[in-house]
Design a protein around this motif. Structure first.
Motif, PDB file in Angstrom:
ATOM      1  N   GLY A 319      38.440 -38.005  38.058  1.00 16.13           N
ATOM      2  CA  GLY A 319      38.228 -39.186  37.354  1.00 16.13           C
ATOM      3  C   GLY A 319      39.211 -40.060  37.254  1.00 16.13           C
ATOM      4  N   LYS A 320      40.271 -40.149  37.819  1.00 14.29           N
ATOM      5  CA  LYS A 320      41.334 -40.853  37.978  1.00 14.29           C
ATOM      6  C   LYS A 320      41.277 -41.992  38.844  1.00 14.29           C
ATOM      7  CE  LYS A 320      44.990 -37.814  36.170  1.00 14.29           C
ATOM      8  NZ  LYS A 320      46.491 -37.404  36.344  1.00 14.29           N
ATOM      9  N   ILE A 321      41.796 -43.206  38.380  1.00 15.01           N
ATOM     10  CA  ILE A 321      41.664 -44.383  39.218  1.00 15.01           C
ATOM     11  C   ILE A 321      43.000 -44.140  40.415  1.00 15.01           C
ATOM     12  CG2 ILE A 321      41.971 -46.948  39.370  1.00 15.01           C
ATOM     13  CD1 ILE A 321      40.765 -46.988  36.721  1.00 15.01           C
ATOM     14  N   THR A 322      42.518 -44.423  41.543  1.00 11.61           N
ATOM     15  CA  THR A 322      43.587 -44.222  42.562  1.00 11.61           C
ATOM     16  C   THR A 322      43.243 -45.512  43.371  1.00 11.61           C
ATOM     17  OG1 THR A 322      44.516 -42.834  44.136  1.00 11.61           O
ATOM     18  CG2 THR A 322      42.201 -42.634  44.289  1.00 11.61           C
ATOM     19  N   MET A 323      44.053 -45.666  44.647  1.00 17.59           N
ATOM     20  CA  MET A 323      44.026 -46.500  45.707  1.00 17.59           C
ATOM     21  C   MET A 323      44.393 -46.053  46.862  1.00 17.59           C
ATOM     22  SD  MET A 323      47.479 -49.194  44.386  1.00 17.59           S
ATOM     23  CE  MET A 323      46.644 -50.517  45.565  1.00 17.59           C
TER      24      MET A 323
END
Length: 729
Positions: A319-323
């Motif tokens: 559920g973490k925002i990553t790139m």
């Protein structure tokens, strides 16, 4: 009778004087001062959004959040014996909001309107500081538009609401001098232009001087800001890329800032992934600079940053925002019949659906932030589409560097100029390690596909009980070769600051006076010849040029000559005679201290292409063995004369008795006499140029017809001994 006339004159004079003194003076109205309501100030509205800045940018038209404290001082001149007011010098106080601020922001330049650049001469404004502007004649002085003079306060806009972030001058104007009763403007970078009630500046002028007009010109501020969120740990200095900010740091700030950003908790971001991406973007050199001042959703800004650096933003399994950056990376997995459940879609566009010309619109910081463009073209695609220019234009507001714009144009062209394949796959759980932006290797023998690199664009995790994953992707552009053009050149003209230099070695040498009568014995004009000239200059085609001066109206040549006495404003005529045969020394020719010297032989090489033709005078003078014999008449006429360069001001003339062609690119001179015509034998290194001067190359002054040789001595006293003539090569 006489007394009567005098009396009449006296009466007339008295009458004139009485008329002058008694005539009413014309009423000349003084210029009236303007009131505060007459002033037209730049933008002043509560509805305007406060900009956010990243990198090195220009803020045009700040929001005036307060103005007042008006004073005027008349400017008087005497006209017709009367002192009148022709204009007023206006002094005014202002508070101008620039952007959201913090402790890292600085202002390094101020313009007033587009024409008045760099009116601020001091050091960059940072923190909370006071600076001065002293440009009294900026708009033309008091008789025209006046100028600027006064003190300016800079406030960085930290998030601390302390007295140091509050202007005492503004407090004196609106809060009775009590700072606690006025806003501290946290997180707002603003400048205060002190008005006249604050007194005088260090230049002795009253503060707040804005000129003699009621229209206040647009103030333009150039600011820098390079954010580095406290939660990020990146390479030292990676938050700044040239004059731009690191786009990943910008993205992190946009997602987490709780004043103007999305306000997401830091714990919801994959910080290691952001750190790695920031370091990679710094290595790539693709910076980001922008003034964000529109009331638009944060997702629009996120999209702009992500597309500028060609990245993918997504959620991890926890559920973490990553790139993930779309770079030339190794495939993470190979997909084929062993792990692909179904090939749902495989398509490839036709060539007529591709683009061969990409234009990137941006604002060029190097050219005063003017709107310009960078372009890339695919010539092969252009030919494949029958010479049709298929163009695509994209706007990148976050780009301010021409080199970055050019790289983005190349990147976009690689994606648009080739019919890339797109694919949809249903795969088993082996593909669970794949993330958006990853590369995979795809093999499918049925379609003849071997080791195709696919960039994953979307992943559908499917249903829990199905055990399958849906993958969408496109053929990776990094697998295709492409040529990248250099950045577009600057379009602004730069004046020449240095004098041009001649790339050729050129010199004019006066011919020895001993040759004057000898060369012209046959013409009968031996008493009328004044001078001759050799002009030598390196020529890439054939050795050195040999020309001479002539004062007729004939055609021009390789140099011009003036007689300053007789022809002060007239360019002299020049006669051009082609090229002198040249050769180079094959060995060192040493100096001889005893004056003249005779050598049995001297070998030279590096012959000019017409050397043998131009040095042989008559066929009967050349023996079958290739030996040319020079007769005495030839020597007296200068046919065997050789001139050696002018290194360090040294000159030497040689003569020779015969010339032998060695058939190997060299010739041997026999019976060489050195130090002729009052010159001395010097030391000349290997390769020194020798100029072989024949009679036909010793050119005479001509008057009228080219076939008639006459002197100008009788009509040109300037040619007497000791006169200097000016020559231009």
């Amino acid at each position: 009778m006489v007394y009567g006339v005098i009396a009449l004159l006296v009466v007339a004079v008295i009458a004139i004087l009485l008329q002058v003194f008694l005539t009413p003076k014309p009423e000349i109205e003084d210029a009236r001062p303007a009131g505060l309501g007459d002033f037209d100030v730049p933008t002043a509205t509560e509805k305007r959004a406060v900009p956010v800045v990243w990198g090195d940018v220009k803020i045009s038209g700040p929001n005036v959040i307060w103005y007042g404290d008006l004073a005027n001082r008349p400017y008087r001149q005497t006209e017709g014996g009367n002192k009148i007011t022709i204009s007023h010098r206006y002094h005014l106080g202002m508070d101008l909001a620039l952007c959201h601020g913090d402790e890292t922001i600085e202002c390094y330049r101020i313009d007033v309107s587009k024409e008045k650049t760099d009116v601020f001469d001091g050091a960059s404004m940072t923190g909370v500081s006071v600076h001065e502007i002293d440009k009294l004649n900026l708009f033309g002085g008091p008789e025209k538009g006046g100028g600027l003079q006064g003190a300016i306060e800079f406030y960085e806009g930290s998030n601390l609401a302390t007295d140091t972030e509050t202007s005492q001058y503004i407090a004196d104007q609106v809060a009775g001098g009590v700072k606690n009763e006025m806003p501290a403007y946290p997180n707002l970078c603003h400048v205060v232009w002190r008005g006249p009630s604050s007194g005088v500046n260090t230049s002795g002028g009253l503060n707040g001087y804005l000129g003699t007009r009621t229209t206040i010109d647009n103030w333009i501020f150039y600011v820098r800001r390079y954010p580095l969120p406290a939660a990020m740990t990146i390479d030292p200095g990676a938050e700044r890329i040239g004059d731009d900010a690191n786009a990943v740091c910008v993205l992190f700030e946009v997602l987490t800032d709780n004043v103007w950003g999305a306000g997401l908790p830091i714990t919801e971001l994959d910080i290691p992934a952001f750190n790695a991406a920031a370091n990679q973007v710094a290595t790539d050199g693709d910076g980001f600079s922008l003034v964000w001042q529109m009331r638009r959703p944060v997702r629009d800004l996120v999209t702009e940053v992500v597309r500028t650096i060609d990245a993918v933003l997504f959620l991890t399994s926890d559920g973490k925002i990553t790139m993930n950056l779309a770079r030339d990376t190794a495939p993470v997995i190979t997909l084929d019949e062993t792990n692909v459940i179904e090939l749902r879609k495989f398509t490839r566009n036709a060539w007529n659906a591709t683009t061969n010309h990409v234009q990137i619109d941006f604002n060029d910081r190097d050219d005063e932030f003017k709107e310009t463009s960078a372009a890339q073209q695919d010539i092969a695609n252009f030919r494949l589409q029958g010479g049709i220019d298929v163009a695509a234009t994209e706007n990148y507001p976050g780009v301010k560097d021409p080199a970055v714009a050019q790289r983005i144009a190349a990147r976009e062209l690689r994606q648009l100029s080739f019919p890339l394949a797109t694919i949809e796959l249903e795969v088993n759980r082996e593909a669970s390690i794949i993330k958006p932006g990853d590369n995979i290797t795809f093999n499918w023998p049925e379609l003849g596909i071997t080791d195709m690199i696919i960039r994953v664009t979307q992943i559908g995790l499917g249903k829990l009980r199905s055990g399958s994953i849906l993958i969408s992707g496109a053929e990776d552009v990094f697998g295709l070769g492409a040529a990248i053009f250099s950045p577009p050149p600057a379009t602004n003209w730069v004046p020449v600051l240095v004098a041009p230099t001649d790339v050729l070695v050129q010199e004019i040498v006066e011919m020895p006076s001993q040759l004057t009568p000898n060369a012209l014995e046959a013409t009968g004009d031996t008493d009328d010849v004044d001078f001759r000239w050799i002009a030598v200059g390196e020529n890439p085609g054939n050795g050195f040029e040999f020309t001479a001066h002539s004062r007729t109206d004939g055609s021009g040549g390789a140099f011009d000559l003036w007689d300053p006495a007789e022809f002060p404003n007239t360019e002299a005529n020049v006669q051009y005679l082609g090229y002198t045969p040249t050769a180079g020394l094959s060995s060192v020719l040493h100096a001889y201290a005893g004056g003249s010297q005779t050598l049995t032989s001297l070998t030279v090489g590096g012959l000019s292409i017409d050397f043998l033709e131009r040095t042989q005078l008559d066929d009967e003078d050349v023996s079958p063995a290739g030996v040319k014999t020079v007769i005495n008449a030839d020597v007296r006429a200068g046919k065997s004369l050789v001139f050696i360069g002018t290194e360090g001001g040294r000159q030497e003339y040689l003569t020779y008795d015969d010339l032998t062609d060695n058939m190997d690119g060299t010739v041997t001179l026999g019976g060489v006499n050195r130090g002729m015509l009052d010159t001395a034998p010097w030391t000349w290194p290997v390769g020194t140029k020798l100029f072989f001067l024949g009679e036909e190359l010793i050119i005479r002054q001509q008057d009228g017809s080219p076939d008639v040789v006459r002197s100008q001595r009788r009509v040109s006293p300037a040619l007497a001994l000791g006169v200097t003539l000016d020559a231009r090569l």
